[in-house]
Design an enzyme around this catalytic site. Sequence first.
Site, PDB file in Angstrom:
ATOM      1  N   LYS A 106       0.837  -1.208   0.000  1.00 48.37           N
ATOM      2  CA  LYS A 106       0.000   0.000   0.000  1.00 48.37           C
ATOM      3  C   LYS A 106       0.871   1.255   0.000  1.00 48.37           C
ATOM      4  CE  LYS A 106      -2.965   0.471   3.562  1.00 48.37           C
ATOM      5  NZ  LYS A 106      -2.982   1.716   4.334  1.00 48.37           N
ATOM      6  N   ARG A 152      -7.644  -3.757   9.575  1.00 45.97           N
ATOM      7  CA  ARG A 152      -6.686  -4.697  10.178  1.00 45.97           C
ATOM      8  C   ARG A 152      -7.271  -5.403  11.411  1.00 45.97           C
ATOM      9  NH1 ARG A 152      -2.538  -3.873   6.739  1.00 45.97           N
ATOM     10  NH2 ARG A 152      -2.050  -1.704   6.244  1.00 45.97           N
ATOM     11  N   SER A 183       7.225   8.752  12.537  1.00 45.42           N
ATOM     12  CA  SER A 183       6.157   8.591  11.550  1.00 45.42           C
ATOM     13  C   SER A 183       6.687   8.789  10.137  1.00 45.42           C
ATOM     14  CB  SER A 183       5.032   9.599  11.824  1.00 45.42           C
ATOM     15  OG  SER A 183       4.195   9.692  10.686  1.00 45.42           O
ATOM     16  N   GLY A 190      -5.098   7.673   5.665  1.00 48.87           N
ATOM     17  CA  GLY A 190      -4.262   8.637   6.387  1.00 48.87           C
ATOM     18  C   GLY A 190      -2.998   8.945   5.607  1.00 48.87           C
ATOM     19  N   ASP A 230       2.003  -1.482  11.691  1.00 47.91           N
ATOM     20  CA  ASP A 230       0.680  -1.870  11.192  1.00 47.91           C
ATOM     21  C   ASP A 230       0.323  -3.320  11.522  1.00 47.91           C
ATOM     22  OD1 ASP A 230       0.253   0.628  10.102  1.00 47.91           O
ATOM     23  OD2 ASP A 230       1.097   0.087   8.154  1.00 47.91           O
TER      24      ASP A 230
HETATM   25  C1  S3P Z   1       2.622   4.598   6.282  1.00 47.08           C
HETATM   26  C2  S3P Z   1       3.192   4.874   7.476  1.00 47.08           C
HETATM   27  C3  S3P Z   1       2.694   4.393   8.753  1.00 47.08           C
HETATM   28  C4  S3P Z   1       1.679   3.261   8.583  1.00 47.08           C
HETATM   29  C5  S3P Z   1       0.707   3.516   7.492  1.00 47.08           C
HETATM   30  C6  S3P Z   1       1.416   3.741   6.176  1.00 47.08           C
HETATM   31  C7  S3P Z   1       3.190   5.169   5.059  1.00 47.08           C
HETATM   32  O1  S3P Z   1       2.072   5.463   9.422  1.00 47.08           O
HETATM   33  O2  S3P Z   1       0.983   3.028   9.780  1.00 47.08           O
HETATM   34  O3  S3P Z   1      -0.168   2.409   7.339  1.00 47.08           O
HETATM   35  O4  S3P Z   1       2.853   4.702   3.965  1.00 47.08           O
HETATM   36  O5  S3P Z   1       4.000   6.100   5.173  1.00 47.08           O
HETATM   37  P1  S3P Z   1       2.961   6.448  10.371  1.00 47.08           P
HETATM   38  O6  S3P Z   1       4.128   6.758   9.592  1.00 47.08           O
HETATM   39  O7  S3P Z   1       2.129   7.661  10.632  1.00 47.08           O
HETATM   40  O8  S3P Z   1       3.192   5.627  11.580  1.00 47.08           O
END
Ligand code: S3P
Length: 742
Positions: free
Chosen positions: A327, A694, A473, A400, A621
């Site tokens: 993803k 999830r 993050s 997100g 995740d």
């Molecule tokens: C992601 C980063 C993670 C993860 C999300 C995808 C990404 O979030 O939980 O499913 O693609 O950069 P955080 O970086 O906010 O922890």
Amino acid sequence: MAAPEPVFRRVAVIGLGLIGGSLASAMRKYRLAGTVVGFDRKAEDAALGVELGVIDEAAGSLEQAVQGSDLIVLAVPVRATRAVLEQIQPFLAEDAVLTDVGSTKSSFIADVEAVFGTLPANVIPGHPIAGSEKSGIRAANPELFAHHKVILTPADSAIPSGVSRLTALWEGTGATVLTMSVAYHDEVLAATSHLPHLIAFSLVDTLAGEDENMDIFRYAAGGFRDFTRIAASDPVMWHDIFLSNRDAVLRVIDHFTQDLDQLRSAIAAGDGATLLRVFSRAKAAREHFSKMLSGQAYVTNNSDKQVTFLMQPGGSVRGDIRVPGDKSMSHRSIMLGALAEGITEVKGFLEGEDSLATLQAFRDMGVTIEGPEDGFVRIHGVGMNGLQAPRGPLYLGNSGTAMRLFAGLLAAQPFDSELSGDTSLSKRPMGRVADPLRAMGAVIDTAEGGRPPLKIRGGQHLTGIHYDMPVASAQVKSCLLLAGLYAEGVTSVTEPAPTRDHTERMLQGFGYHVHHDGATASVTGGGKLTGGAIDVPADISSAAFFLVAASIAPDSDLTLRHVGMNPTRVGVINILRQMGADIEVLEERVIGGEPVADLRVRSASLKGIDIPEDQVPLAIDEFPVLFIAAACAEGRTVLRGAEELRVKESDRIQVMADGLAALGVETTVTPDGIIIDGGQTIGGGTIESHEDHRISMSFAVASLRANGPIRINDCANVATSFPGFVELAKQTGIQISTEGVQ
Ligand code: S3P
């Protein structure tokens, strides 16, 4: 048992054409009215109505039809409405409900106000979105409205019991009832119904006037027939509709002719790129029609769908599978491909709703994207400064990642933009990206508490900053690096712990230099990206469900192909191995700058561990399913330092603890983690997934060790990251079935 009471005692249907006749016969068939009285200007049609069984009685006059009726349905041509209203007004009972079935609602309201001097509370305009090119009472069909929509446009002052009875009546015919404002109804119908009819009438008329008209019609292929079917509709009715919905129709005709002109110019100029852009956007729109109809571009509003997983206990997990594409990389492949120069071809793209939302948003900003087809996408990059202003807010569904990365990209564009999402995304914190972006010079408004929607003002000059991230993050890091591509000078980000580095790797792959210094990544603004090929591996986060499944289910042996093994993502393997899992890493290779391998996993007896805190961002995740592994392990598992889990698609610590408790497994929740004593009996029960993909999939895996059936509610969002999960789970031996629409 007594037959249910009809919804109305006596219904007068005035006008026995296709719609009036069909409603009358549906009311009779489904016993929605005590008596159905019909009136038609042509007395022979009313008599025919009785003969055909469409109505109970034929009224000899309007007065006779209306008197004593508790519902009056006007089903006459729109432009005959006022005259009929004038004639029936003196005979209407005070509490009778008056409705219509016309295709334009403001003209009906205007007629009512002209005749009654006001809009009475018992007048409730209606419009069934059903029909046929056939007309007349002989075409009446009681099933005409089944599985169709009926729109009611009650005023605020409308009598609630009238609205609810009319709703019940229409639902009784098998229709779904929606309510909306008069103005909105007329705009929507002008675009979706009136304009297509106008084009069909006009096209057939034009072609009929061409010299070769006989040949054109003789050789007319299926496409022409489908496209022009509605040109055989009733001319009088349609002439009424266009004259009554004049303003809304004129607006949409102007819009359409402008777009048609643009296509004409493109053809004249040999501009294939414009044609391809428009056609591929239209193709995608047509394919996702039903989703678009929910008003959410191509992204389904999953909260509208009800999908329940029903799990039978036990089973083994065996086979050889490939889970869908990663993803995180799928999002980034579209973003960088769109901003690159030249073409980017992506293999293995995740056709899940999250990454499709990103794809659609770039189409909305004028990027031509072909596909996806079996994971293949071709992006015609527009260059760093080639995005166009979207026509409306960009809807990002549940994602997100899309919202945070877009915030960085859009903060630097010359146009304003707005980012919105579903209920879950609308609760997630965006201050973590808005604050540092503001420090770079961005102008961003959020809703209260830093929540979406984000309103981003275009045309700002961004300046590079150094940012020490308070949370580990990858989304925040990526957001700032993307904004940094446009900022003056250097933008650098230091992370408190390693997080996934797909943005940095992919930027390098597109020829954009990213400087690394320990925990700091930096970019210098003003460079360019060059398109190329991307091979997206299978998502380790999706593979994780099967890694745990095959570990906890007895007699399991499963191979997972082509799994992304980026060192910033392999926390789940490290943790499971530390718990005693039997995972073999085979055929390690590097594809397009990302490590990939096949994984063979067999049943093992797991033991509880203290999860090393440095693994938390690397498995961020995968914790929901790791909690299931912990519940099946011998001894205690302790997780600390994972407060981030509380702001994911749901509060994943609490929601998992509640779900485990529903199956009889007690845990101790802490502010930043959980303590799980393994080895407790896992019972059957009902899980609330809180619409978190999830959580749903984790409890599906738990069924392998449960001793009773498990029901998991609200699972539609599994489609955001793992389309085809149910089929693949079944194929490996997980005993899953579903209830509801998928
Ligand atoms: C992601 C980063 C993670 C993860 C999300 C995808 C990404 O979030 O939980 O499913 O693609 O950069 P955080 O970086 O906010 O922890």
